[in-house]
Motif scaffolding. Structure first.
Motif, mmCIF file in Angstrom:
data_model
loop_
_atom_site.group_PDB
_atom_site.id
_atom_site.type_symbol
_atom_site.label_atom_id
_atom_site.label_comp_id
_atom_site.label_asym_id
_atom_site.label_seq_id
_atom_site.Cartn_x
_atom_site.Cartn_y
_atom_site.Cartn_z
ATOM 1 N N ALA A 66 11.149 -73.497 39.519
ATOM 2 C CA ALA A 66 10.392 -72.278 38.981
ATOM 3 C C ALA A 66 11.740 -71.022 39.564
ATOM 4 N N ASP A 67 10.887 -71.788 41.250
ATOM 5 C CA ASP A 67 10.920 -70.767 42.346
ATOM 6 C C ASP A 67 12.357 -70.813 43.096
ATOM 7 N N GLN A 68 13.482 -71.885 42.950
ATOM 8 C CA GLN A 68 15.074 -72.171 42.707
ATOM 9 C C GLN A 68 15.567 -71.338 42.348
ATOM 10 N N VAL A 69 15.451 -71.583 40.366
ATOM 11 C CA VAL A 69 15.763 -71.001 39.492
ATOM 12 C C VAL A 69 16.025 -69.509 39.586
ATOM 13 N N SER A 70 14.532 -68.986 40.278
ATOM 14 C CA SER A 70 14.063 -67.437 40.779
ATOM 15 C C SER A 70 15.680 -67.184 41.546
ATOM 16 N N ALA A 71 15.044 -67.591 42.425
ATOM 17 C CA ALA A 71 16.560 -67.486 43.541
ATOM 18 C C ALA A 71 17.793 -67.618 43.092
ATOM 19 N N ALA A 72 18.006 -68.174 43.161
ATOM 20 C CA ALA A 72 19.003 -68.113 42.020
ATOM 21 C C ALA A 72 19.329 -67.275 41.075
ATOM 22 N N SER A 73 18.970 -66.885 40.914
ATOM 23 C CA SER A 73 19.040 -65.416 39.649
ATOM 24 C C SER A 73 19.384 -64.661 40.268
ATOM 25 N N GLN A 74 18.563 -64.088 41.492
ATOM 26 C CA GLN A 74 18.759 -63.087 42.263
ATOM 27 C C GLN A 74 19.683 -63.246 42.750
ATOM 28 N N ALA A 75 20.579 -64.656 43.330
ATOM 29 C CA ALA A 75 20.882 -64.166 44.686
ATOM 30 C C ALA A 75 22.746 -64.228 43.034
ATOM 31 N N LEU A 76 22.320 -64.678 42.083
ATOM 32 C CA LEU A 76 23.513 -64.020 41.170
ATOM 33 C C LEU A 76 23.545 -62.952 41.102
ATOM 34 N N SER A 77 22.732 -61.954 40.812
ATOM 35 C CA SER A 77 22.346 -60.685 40.215
ATOM 36 C C SER A 77 23.380 -59.627 41.620
ATOM 37 N N ARG A 78 22.761 -60.103 43.009
ATOM 38 C CA ARG A 78 23.297 -59.857 44.522
ATOM 39 C C ARG A 78 25.212 -59.644 44.305
ATOM 40 N N LEU A 79 25.171 -61.222 43.816
ATOM 41 C CA LEU A 79 26.916 -61.277 43.989
ATOM 42 C C LEU A 79 27.950 -60.767 42.595
ATOM 43 N N SER A 80 27.036 -59.964 41.621
ATOM 44 C CA SER A 80 27.258 -59.108 40.357
ATOM 45 C C SER A 80 27.436 -57.835 40.706
ATOM 46 N N VAL A 81 26.414 -57.630 41.374
ATOM 47 C CA VAL A 81 26.517 -56.097 42.373
ATOM 48 C C VAL A 81 27.736 -55.806 43.160
ATOM 49 N N ASP A 82 27.906 -56.951 43.930
ATOM 50 C CA ASP A 82 29.053 -56.721 45.032
ATOM 51 C C ASP A 82 30.883 -56.757 44.240
ATOM 52 N N LEU A 83 30.363 -57.565 43.157
ATOM 53 C CA LEU A 83 32.036 -57.777 42.037
ATOM 54 C C LEU A 83 31.552 -56.373 42.171
ATOM 55 N N ASN A 84 31.157 -55.756 41.254
ATOM 56 C CA ASN A 84 31.483 -54.594 40.154
ATOM 57 C C ASN A 84 31.688 -54.153 41.415
ATOM 58 N N THR A 85 31.182 -53.800 42.889
ATOM 59 C CA THR A 85 31.425 -52.899 44.039
ATOM 60 C C THR A 85 33.357 -52.756 44.341
#
Length: 92
Positions: A66-85
């Motif tokens: 679950a921790d790994q999934v959460s970390a991956a989800s947070q990283a994906l969220s950051r990448l999404s924000v960077d991509l939108n920028t």
């Protein structure tokens, strides 16, 4: 008359012996059924114990997963924000 009593006694003895033998066979069959039932219950108990141990193992493995999934989800969220920028820079 004495022969008649002896004959009846012999018949009663034979009937009693036959009934006793039948009772013994029925009792033996019952013991065998009980033994088979006990073996089945023991096997089922072993299966339940094994399954409980597997569930415990999986439960212990779940938090790190679950921790790994959460970390991956947070990283994906950051990448999404960077991509939108980056995409916003190329707006017409």
């Amino acid at each position: 008359m004495l022969n008649r009593y002896r004959s009846r006694d012999g018949i009663l003895h034979a009937a009693t012996s036959q009934a006793s033998g039948e009772s013994d066979r029925i009792a033996q069959h019952g013991r065998e059924q009980v033994h088979q039932t006990v073996l089945s219950i023991e096997s089922l108990a072993e299966d339940v114990t094994t399954n409980v141990a597997q569930v415990e193992d999986l439960a212990q493995q779940s938090p790190p997963g679950a921790d790994q999934v959460s970390a991956a989800s947070q990283a994906l969220s950051r990448l999404s924000v960077d991509l939108n920028t980056l995409v916003a820079r190329f707006s017409v």
